[in-house]
Write a protein that holds these residues in place. Sequence first.
Motif, PDB file in Angstrom:
ATOM      1  N   ILE A 285       0.844  -1.216   0.000  1.00  0.00           N
ATOM      2  CA  ILE A 285       0.000   0.000   0.000  1.00  0.00           C
ATOM      3  C   ILE A 285       0.866   1.249   0.000  1.00  0.00           C
ATOM      4  CG2 ILE A 285      -1.629   1.332   1.384  1.00  0.00           C
ATOM      5  CD1 ILE A 285      -2.845  -1.363   2.281  1.00  0.00           C
ATOM      6  N   ALA A 286       1.916   1.267   0.799  1.00  0.00           N
ATOM      7  CA  ALA A 286       2.818   2.430   0.852  1.00  0.00           C
ATOM      8  C   ALA A 286       3.549   2.622  -0.475  1.00  0.00           C
ATOM      9  CB  ALA A 286       3.816   2.255   2.000  1.00  0.00           C
ATOM     10  N   ALA A 287       3.962   1.490  -1.102  1.00  0.00           N
ATOM     11  CA  ALA A 287       4.675   1.604  -2.390  1.00  0.00           C
ATOM     12  C   ALA A 287       3.758   2.153  -3.478  1.00  0.00           C
ATOM     13  CB  ALA A 287       5.222   0.231  -2.796  1.00  0.00           C
ATOM     14  N   ILE A 288       2.503   1.694  -3.477  1.00  0.00           N
ATOM     15  CA  ILE A 288       1.554   2.213  -4.481  1.00  0.00           C
ATOM     16  C   ILE A 288       1.298   3.699  -4.266  1.00  0.00           C
ATOM     17  CG2 ILE A 288      -0.826   2.067  -5.294  1.00  0.00           C
ATOM     18  CD1 ILE A 288      -0.715  -0.940  -4.669  1.00  0.00           C
ATOM     19  N   ALA A 289       1.156   4.111  -3.012  1.00  0.00           N
ATOM     20  CA  ALA A 289       0.946   5.533  -2.714  1.00  0.00           C
ATOM     21  C   ALA A 289       2.139   6.364  -3.169  1.00  0.00           C
ATOM     22  CB  ALA A 289       0.705   5.724  -1.213  1.00  0.00           C
ATOM     23  N   GLN A 290       3.358   5.834  -2.958  1.00  0.00           N
ATOM     24  CA  GLN A 290       4.551   6.557  -3.399  1.00  0.00           C
ATOM     25  C   GLN A 290       4.565   6.727  -4.919  1.00  0.00           C
ATOM     26  OE1 GLN A 290       6.807   8.097  -1.683  1.00  0.00           O
ATOM     27  NE2 GLN A 290       8.056   8.655  -3.478  1.00  0.00           N
ATOM     28  N   GLU A 291       4.198   5.673  -5.651  1.00  0.00           N
ATOM     29  CA  GLU A 291       4.167   5.751  -7.117  1.00  0.00           C
ATOM     30  C   GLU A 291       3.108   6.733  -7.601  1.00  0.00           C
ATOM     31  OE1 GLU A 291       4.187   2.764 -11.015  1.00  0.00           O
ATOM     32  OE2 GLU A 291       3.917   1.940  -8.991  1.00  0.00           O
ATOM     33  N   LEU A 292       1.959   6.762  -6.930  1.00  0.00           N
ATOM     34  CA  LEU A 292       0.923   7.740  -7.291  1.00  0.00           C
ATOM     35  C   LEU A 292       1.419   9.161  -7.076  1.00  0.00           C
ATOM     36  CD1 LEU A 292      -2.270   6.005  -5.845  1.00  0.00           C
ATOM     37  CD2 LEU A 292      -1.732   6.376  -8.254  1.00  0.00           C
ATOM     38  N   ASN A 293       2.195   9.374  -6.027  1.00  0.00           N
ATOM     39  CA  ASN A 293       2.794  10.697  -5.802  1.00  0.00           C
ATOM     40  C   ASN A 293       3.747  11.062  -6.921  1.00  0.00           C
ATOM     41  OD1 ASN A 293       2.377  12.199  -2.977  1.00  0.00           O
ATOM     42  ND2 ASN A 293       2.056   9.996  -2.672  1.00  0.00           N
ATOM     43  N   GLU A 294       4.591  10.092  -7.320  1.00  0.00           N
ATOM     44  CA  GLU A 294       5.582  10.364  -8.371  1.00  0.00           C
ATOM     45  C   GLU A 294       4.921  10.623  -9.715  1.00  0.00           C
ATOM     46  OE1 GLU A 294       9.114   7.553  -6.427  1.00  0.00           O
ATOM     47  OE2 GLU A 294       8.042   6.923  -8.249  1.00  0.00           O
ATOM     48  N   LEU A 295       3.767   9.982  -9.981  1.00  0.00           N
ATOM     49  CA  LEU A 295       3.064  10.178 -11.254  1.00  0.00           C
ATOM     50  C   LEU A 295       2.072  11.327 -11.201  1.00  0.00           C
ATOM     51  CD1 LEU A 295       2.409   6.458 -12.262  1.00  0.00           C
ATOM     52  CD2 LEU A 295       4.125   8.019 -13.176  1.00  0.00           C
ATOM     53  N   ASP A 296       2.067  12.102 -10.105  1.00  0.00           N
ATOM     54  CA  ASP A 296       1.231  13.306  -9.996  1.00  0.00           C
ATOM     55  C   ASP A 296      -0.249  12.974 -10.152  1.00  0.00           C
ATOM     56  OD1 ASP A 296       0.708  15.946  -9.578  1.00  0.00           O
ATOM     57  OD2 ASP A 296       1.032  16.553 -11.683  1.00  0.00           O
ATOM     58  N   TYR A 297      -0.727  12.000  -9.328  1.00  0.00           N
ATOM     59  CA  TYR A 297      -2.151  11.629  -9.338  1.00  0.00           C
ATOM     60  C   TYR A 297      -2.982  12.808  -8.851  1.00  0.00           C
ATOM     61  CZ  TYR A 297      -6.403   8.984  -8.315  1.00  0.00           C
ATOM     62  OH  TYR A 297      -7.691   8.525  -8.289  1.00  0.00           O
ATOM     63  N   HIS A 298      -4.124  13.024  -9.513  1.00  0.00           N
ATOM     64  CA  HIS A 298      -4.889  14.258  -9.250  1.00  0.00           C
ATOM     65  C   HIS A 298      -5.463  14.289  -7.832  1.00  0.00           C
ATOM     66  CE1 HIS A 298      -8.979  12.471  -9.534  1.00  0.00           C
ATOM     67  NE2 HIS A 298      -8.395  11.606 -10.361  1.00  0.00           N
ATOM     68  N   ASP A 299      -5.767  13.119  -7.240  1.00  0.00           N
ATOM     69  CA  ASP A 299      -6.336  13.079  -5.882  1.00  0.00           C
ATOM     70  C   ASP A 299      -5.304  12.504  -4.913  1.00  0.00           C
ATOM     71  OD1 ASP A 299      -9.397  11.711  -4.396  1.00  0.00           O
ATOM     72  OD2 ASP A 299      -8.228  13.517  -3.954  1.00  0.00           O
ATOM     73  N   VAL A 300      -4.058  12.942  -5.090  1.00  0.00           N
ATOM     74  CA  VAL A 300      -2.979  12.357  -4.307  1.00  0.00           C
ATOM     75  C   VAL A 300      -3.096  12.709  -2.828  1.00  0.00           C
ATOM     76  CG1 VAL A 300      -1.374  14.271  -4.593  1.00  0.00           C
ATOM     77  CG2 VAL A 300      -0.483  11.943  -4.326  1.00  0.00           C
ATOM     78  N   ALA A 301      -3.726  13.808  -2.494  1.00  0.00           N
ATOM     79  CA  ALA A 301      -3.863  14.209  -1.087  1.00  0.00           C
ATOM     80  C   ALA A 301      -4.683  13.177  -0.319  1.00  0.00           C
ATOM     81  CB  ALA A 301      -4.497  15.590  -0.990  1.00  0.00           C
ATOM     82  N   ALA A 302      -5.804  12.746  -0.935  1.00  0.00           N
ATOM     83  CA  ALA A 302      -6.642  11.748  -0.272  1.00  0.00           C
ATOM     84  C   ALA A 302      -5.887  10.421  -0.132  1.00  0.00           C
ATOM     85  CB  ALA A 302      -7.933  11.545  -1.060  1.00  0.00           C
ATOM     86  N   VAL A 303      -5.119  10.060  -1.172  1.00  0.00           N
ATOM     87  CA  VAL A 303      -4.332   8.831  -1.108  1.00  0.00           C
ATOM     88  C   VAL A 303      -3.320   8.893   0.033  1.00  0.00           C
ATOM     89  CG1 VAL A 303      -2.634   7.443  -2.339  1.00  0.00           C
ATOM     90  CG2 VAL A 303      -4.664   8.265  -3.540  1.00  0.00           C
TER      91      VAL A 303
END
Length: 903
Positions: A463-481
């Motif tokens: 879960i932490a690794a997926i969240a980190q990748e979403l941060n690196e790819l500039d996911y639009h709802d990254v704050a909630a993640v």
Amino acid sequence: MMTQVETIVHYDNGYGYEEEYMLQEDEWDRDMLLDPAWEKQQRKTFTAWCNSHLRKAGTQIENIEEDFRNGLKLMLLLEVISGERLPKPDRGKMRFHKIANVNKALEFITSKGVKLVSIGAEEIVDGNVKMTLGMIWTIILRFAIQDINVEETSAKEGLLLWCQRKTAPYRNVNVQNFHVSWKDGLAFCALIHRHRPDLLDYSKLNKDDPLGNLNLAFDIAEKHLDIPKMLDAEDIINTPKPDERAIMTYMSCFYHAFAGAEQAETAANRICKVLGVNQENEKLMEEYERLASELLEWIQRTTPWLENRTAETTMSEMQRKLEDFRDYRRMHKPPKVQEKCQLEISFNTLQTKLRISNRPAFMPSEGKMVSDIASAWQGLEQAEKGYEEWLLTEIRRLERLDHLAEKFRQKATTHETWATGKEQILSEKDYETASLTEIRALLRRHEGFESDLAAHQDRVEQIAAIAQELNELDYHDVAAVNQRCQAICDLWDQLGTLTQKRREALERTEKLLDTIDQLFLEFAKRTAPFNNWMEGAMEDLQDMFIVHTIEEVQSLIAAHEQFKATLPEADGERQAIVGIQNEVQKISQSYSIKASDINPYCTITMEDLMNKWDKVKLVPGRDGSLQEEMARQHANERLRRQFAAQANLIGPWIQTRMEEVGRCSLEMGALEDQMTQLKQFEHIIVAYKPNIDKLEGDHQLIQESLVFDNKHTNYTMEHIRVGWEQLLTTVARTINEIETQVLIRDAKGISQQQMNEFRSSFSHFDRVGCCGLGYIFKNGAMETDDFRACLISMGYDLGEVEFARIMLLVDPNASGAVSFQSFIDFMTRETADTDTADQVVASFRILATDKPYILVEELRRELPPDQAEYCIMRMPPYKCPGAPPGALDYTAFSTALYGESDL
């Protein structure tokens, strides 16, 4: 009455031979010498002819043999008709003074190439009518008839041919000589009507009224043409054969009167032609400026849109952007490609016309050169290419983000569900009031929980690794993640702390409790990993997958088959756990032990295990999903092969057409034949456009299916588009070059053989190049050393200074290369003549009657209305002293037309 003159007048006409004019040629003429009418006609005609010139000096003669006796008016006549000054005359009244003056006149005549035989000054001074008339006839021959030249004939023959040509279309007129052909007067009237139809109506003349016809012609000539009346109509009618010399003298006056008008008409036609060319060129310049402005405005308006890299947050919004880009490619850009090509063709045609007419080259407004448009177009295509790459990259990124976000939600939900209530359980202090058996049960249960907690460590890390990748790819709802991930991590840390504290408490209590139900413990130990395995299996069976190739699907299927292979072993473990539970019940029943239905060592019940096992049996559903994905990838593979099959045909077809156009442009033959062949190629190429459109459709299907690679062809749609646009541009430019060569050949009078020689020489020294996409072409320009070698091969003996002068003509920008157009222009200048500024100035001087300026009314009288107004608007005022109001400077205007001065 005159007697026959045996004198022969030898006259050198300037063409290298002499003509002999016999005073009479046959017996019939000798009879006429005895007729007083012959002398009368010559007296009247010669007297009128002399007075037509003497009146320019303010004098005249009354009696031809008396008024020339002192030689003064004879010398004055020669000065007027020759425009030269004779020696100063003697003013004495003695006979020797008169003879001296006449001799000066005769010597002047002799100096003009006329050999006078048997004509002496004494006969003229003595008033000898025969000699005086002979002398005047000699002067008329030299100064009025010699310069008449029609089709390389001169003098009498030229004048007769001119009369025949001008009167040929008229009925009842047949000019064969200078005597009887003129008796009915119709020939005189026809000559006037041919040049001035406004002065008489020929259709109303009657052949049976010679007197009326002759008087009408003589009166009109005297009144409107400034030709004095040299004969009486009655003399011509009443004489069987009118005097030839009299008629020839009269006709020379008509010739000079009308020849001047024809010269003015020729001058006016030349000016009209020059002005017409200038007006047409100005229209072409204005059209080029308009088209260039529109195209540049479109490029400037479109480029910022293509350079905009503002990313959208959803896949649907990015798909809309991609569809807008496809509409631009299909509908908006192709017409602009044609406009750009046509603009280059129009510019080249205009420059060719300006060069042909010796006009200065056209310089468009700042920023509107062909090179400026090409630079702007290159920037547009670069922005277009970057925009497409960005769109596809963004779509892949959003697709990856959506997959990761869904995977994060699934894992996070599973973990949160598992962790619910765990904090409360770990915080309980039930061990304080429990019995030894219960304490041991609590300890065993806690050991099972620790095993379960350790098993969930991997999930938390995932879960932490997926969240980190979403941060690196500039996911639009990254704050909630991030917020959810942080909550999971915080809870995990707290569970770890609570677990450690509870173990410490249970271990302290365990010293007091030493009885534990081994069977429940064994159940708990085996159930926890088995339960974790089932949860992992359920996650894998429900996990989303994204693939792009058949090999990737096959890899997933292989992994799934491996998973199915582990099911028998897992089923054995399940049966073993069920056996433990059955053993517990058996012992309880056998020994009448009151055992609790709840396992004190774990929270997992047999019902839970069986429910999860039932869910693990979702294997057929997973098989179906993988098979559906396999079918989709097979469909994508068919699209790849379909596109590749067409692209592998279209690419070589474009290459072949490029080579055919190149060979055609280099063939030696008639330019019209090459033009016909190129037009056929153009028709074939345009007819091939549906194949390109079909390939575009297949390409769109591939992009809509998110297929981004194709191993079956080296051709991409971008290759095909570039090759197609280059093919269209090449054939259009080649046609334009052939048209330009035809225009130059026809305008300059260059033969087909010369044009072929020019093209053959240029082609031999032109180097071969490649456009970078695999299409072979000629460079279309010679380097400096190749150009020198080409000139030497054509017979030029070049020194360094001469070659430097030629390079300034063919390469004014010092680019180091000579284009085919510059080469043709240079060779045509070497072989053809064109209009010059001096010729136009000379033409205006004729219209202005030798004045250094021209008036508005003269322009409107001599030129067509539109071209007269064109000159009036652009011609500067003539500023020299003494010029009348409204005088215009035609010299400055003419030199400005050819770029030799500025208006």
